[in-house]
Design a protein around this motif. Sequence first.
Motif, PDB file in Angstrom:
ATOM      1  N   LEU A 278      12.794  37.064 -29.292  1.00  0.00           N
ATOM      2  CA  LEU A 278      11.453  36.693 -29.745  1.00  0.00           C
ATOM      3  C   LEU A 278      10.469  36.688 -28.585  1.00  0.00           C
ATOM      4  CD1 LEU A 278       9.802  35.430 -32.255  1.00  0.00           C
ATOM      5  CD2 LEU A 278      10.197  33.266 -31.084  1.00  0.00           C
ATOM      6  N   TRP A 279      10.820  36.012 -27.496  1.00  0.00           N
ATOM      7  CA  TRP A 279       9.897  35.878 -26.376  1.00  0.00           C
ATOM      8  C   TRP A 279       9.887  37.119 -25.494  1.00  0.00           C
ATOM      9  CZ3 TRP A 279       6.168  32.641 -26.774  1.00  0.00           C
ATOM     10  CH2 TRP A 279       6.341  31.514 -27.584  1.00  0.00           C
ATOM     11  N   LEU A 280      10.959  37.905 -25.526  1.00  0.00           N
ATOM     12  CA  LEU A 280      10.918  39.205 -24.865  1.00  0.00           C
ATOM     13  C   LEU A 280       9.942  40.119 -25.600  1.00  0.00           C
ATOM     14  CD1 LEU A 280      12.197  41.232 -22.786  1.00  0.00           C
ATOM     15  CD2 LEU A 280      13.750  41.900 -24.614  1.00  0.00           C
ATOM     16  N   GLY A 281      10.086  40.184 -26.927  1.00  0.00           N
ATOM     17  CA  GLY A 281       9.181  41.016 -27.715  1.00  0.00           C
ATOM     18  C   GLY A 281       7.740  40.571 -27.618  1.00  0.00           C
TER      19      GLY A 281
ATOM     20  N   ALA B 128      12.271  44.293 -29.935  1.00  0.00           N
ATOM     21  CA  ALA B 128      12.763  44.031 -28.581  1.00  0.00           C
ATOM     22  C   ALA B 128      13.746  45.112 -28.145  1.00  0.00           C
ATOM     23  CB  ALA B 128      13.427  42.657 -28.521  1.00  0.00           C
ATOM     24  N   VAL B 129      14.656  45.498 -29.046  1.00  0.00           N
ATOM     25  CA  VAL B 129      15.616  46.556 -28.732  1.00  0.00           C
ATOM     26  C   VAL B 129      14.900  47.885 -28.500  1.00  0.00           C
ATOM     27  CG1 VAL B 129      17.564  47.906 -29.609  1.00  0.00           C
ATOM     28  CG2 VAL B 129      17.490  45.432 -29.978  1.00  0.00           C
ATOM     29  N   LEU B 130      13.965  48.216 -29.401  1.00  0.00           N
ATOM     30  CA  LEU B 130      13.228  49.468 -29.260  1.00  0.00           C
ATOM     31  C   LEU B 130      12.427  49.510 -27.967  1.00  0.00           C
ATOM     32  CD1 LEU B 130      11.887  49.970 -32.910  1.00  0.00           C
ATOM     33  CD2 LEU B 130      13.616  51.341 -31.744  1.00  0.00           C
ATOM     34  N   MET B 131      11.803  48.387 -27.612  1.00  0.00           N
ATOM     35  CA  MET B 131      10.983  48.366 -26.405  1.00  0.00           C
ATOM     36  C   MET B 131      11.823  48.502 -25.144  1.00  0.00           C
ATOM     37  SD  MET B 131       7.812  45.787 -27.093  1.00  0.00           S
ATOM     38  CE  MET B 131       8.763  44.477 -27.834  1.00  0.00           C
TER      39      MET B 131
ATOM     40  N   PHE C  90       2.652  50.545 -28.556  1.00  0.00           N
ATOM     41  CA  PHE C  90       2.408  50.260 -29.970  1.00  0.00           C
ATOM     42  C   PHE C  90       3.305  49.140 -30.477  1.00  0.00           C
ATOM     43  CE2 PHE C  90       3.803  51.053 -34.379  1.00  0.00           C
ATOM     44  CZ  PHE C  90       2.621  50.716 -35.017  1.00  0.00           C
ATOM     45  N   PHE C  91       4.616  49.236 -30.261  1.00  0.00           N
ATOM     46  CA  PHE C  91       5.534  48.215 -30.763  1.00  0.00           C
ATOM     47  C   PHE C  91       5.304  46.864 -30.083  1.00  0.00           C
ATOM     48  CE2 PHE C  91       8.225  51.884 -32.112  1.00  0.00           C
ATOM     49  CZ  PHE C  91       8.306  51.548 -33.448  1.00  0.00           C
ATOM     50  N   SER C  92       4.990  46.902 -28.791  1.00  0.00           N
ATOM     51  CA  SER C  92       4.784  45.642 -28.074  1.00  0.00           C
ATOM     52  C   SER C  92       3.545  44.915 -28.587  1.00  0.00           C
ATOM     53  CB  SER C  92       4.659  45.898 -26.566  1.00  0.00           C
ATOM     54  OG  SER C  92       3.462  46.591 -26.261  1.00  0.00           O
TER      55      SER C  92
END
Length: 438
Positions: A30-33, A167-170, A287-289
């Motif tokens: 959560l906090w990484l994303g 988070a995984v994608l980033m 974009f994802f971030s």
Amino acid sequence: MNDTSSFLGQDTLAAEHVEHSLGLPGTFALWLGANVVVTTILTGMLLVPNLTFGHAMLLVLVGSAVGIIPLVLIGLMGQQTGMTTMVLARGTFGRRGAMFPAWVNLLALIAWSWIQALLAGMSLDHAVSSLTGYSNVALFTVLCEGLVVLITLRGHLGIEKAEKLAAVLMLILSSVVVFALAKNYDLPSITELDATGALGAGVAFDIVIATAFSWIPLAADYNRHCRSPRAAALGTWGGYVTATLIAMGLGATVSALSVSIGFPQTYDPTELLSGFGFGLPASLVIFFSVLTTNVMCVYSATLSYMSIRPHTTFWKPALIIGVASVLGSLIPGILDSFQNFLLIIGSIFIPAFSLMIVDYFLIGRERYTTQRLIEHAGQLPAVNLQALGCYLVGALLAYYWNWVAPLSFGASLPVFVLTGTLYYVTHQLVRHQRKVRT
């Protein structure tokens, strides 16, 4: 109607409705994303070449590791009580006094969403343009924010699922970006770049601290769903620090490379990578971030509004705030004031959350119950004058040390420590006087 109800989140302020859905990995994700986001990348770009790359990254490591501690503590308050950040503020500031930070948080998060909706639209526009040649930033901004609203309307469970995936994608996409930079540029050369010294180390450190502090209002909103204090503390600290090192490190790297090869400085790493075919993954990282961070902003802004208007159904303010985010993102030149925005938010929130932490952990956590702060909130004192007085002192110090006579080592930490200390000392003096009188 049943289908609509099953789609919409049923989130409330009530502690008994909290679902302990976040373990340590989920909290970390959560906090990484949340913080692998282009605004954090932009902050990293502010540091280099004002400082050397090594000096900047040392400040990022220390500043994020220290600056995240207040967020961890507010998150623990949420985990232990099951209440949101702005409901907890009632225990410190009173039922009406707490409306001030709630309104400020609501407006600040909407401003954040303006910036991030535009950045998400710009990133998606770059990705689509690189594939098809079609470009329309305004359209893609609206589409991005529409997706943000749809995820937010699902409530915290929908957000948690989206954050884990993102988070995984980033991490994957960030690795691709770093690989591309290493393959096509002389990365070790950035460590040899001389510092210009235009931005002092103290101010740089303060910007890193202020970035961490700007997340504090969201802490309890999410960490109240953590399964244990350990998950809340370690997951938040580890996820945030890791994210900050990745994002600010990427920003510092891009900035240093821009200078070394004669590129104009830009927040967007796609400018460096497009020529080598890696503009698309860089755009997708951004974009994802931005998408995941903006979802968190809209969700917490909704909870802030619900703390002011407790009987509001969750989806209504979420939808309105999402629409406001789209409209605000179209304001010309909104990115130009990003650094000042960070410092202003710090000036407003740092003293407020210093008081909340001291009041809960050192003075009287037994007062922070759902019966007192939610069920019988009407019986709370309207305003805690002692807390208000200390807050005003802290806010004035933050203003003075940020804009009138800036400190060489930054204002965030001194304001945080001094405001909390003042509140604790005055509380002890008042309590002693009461004992003497009785």
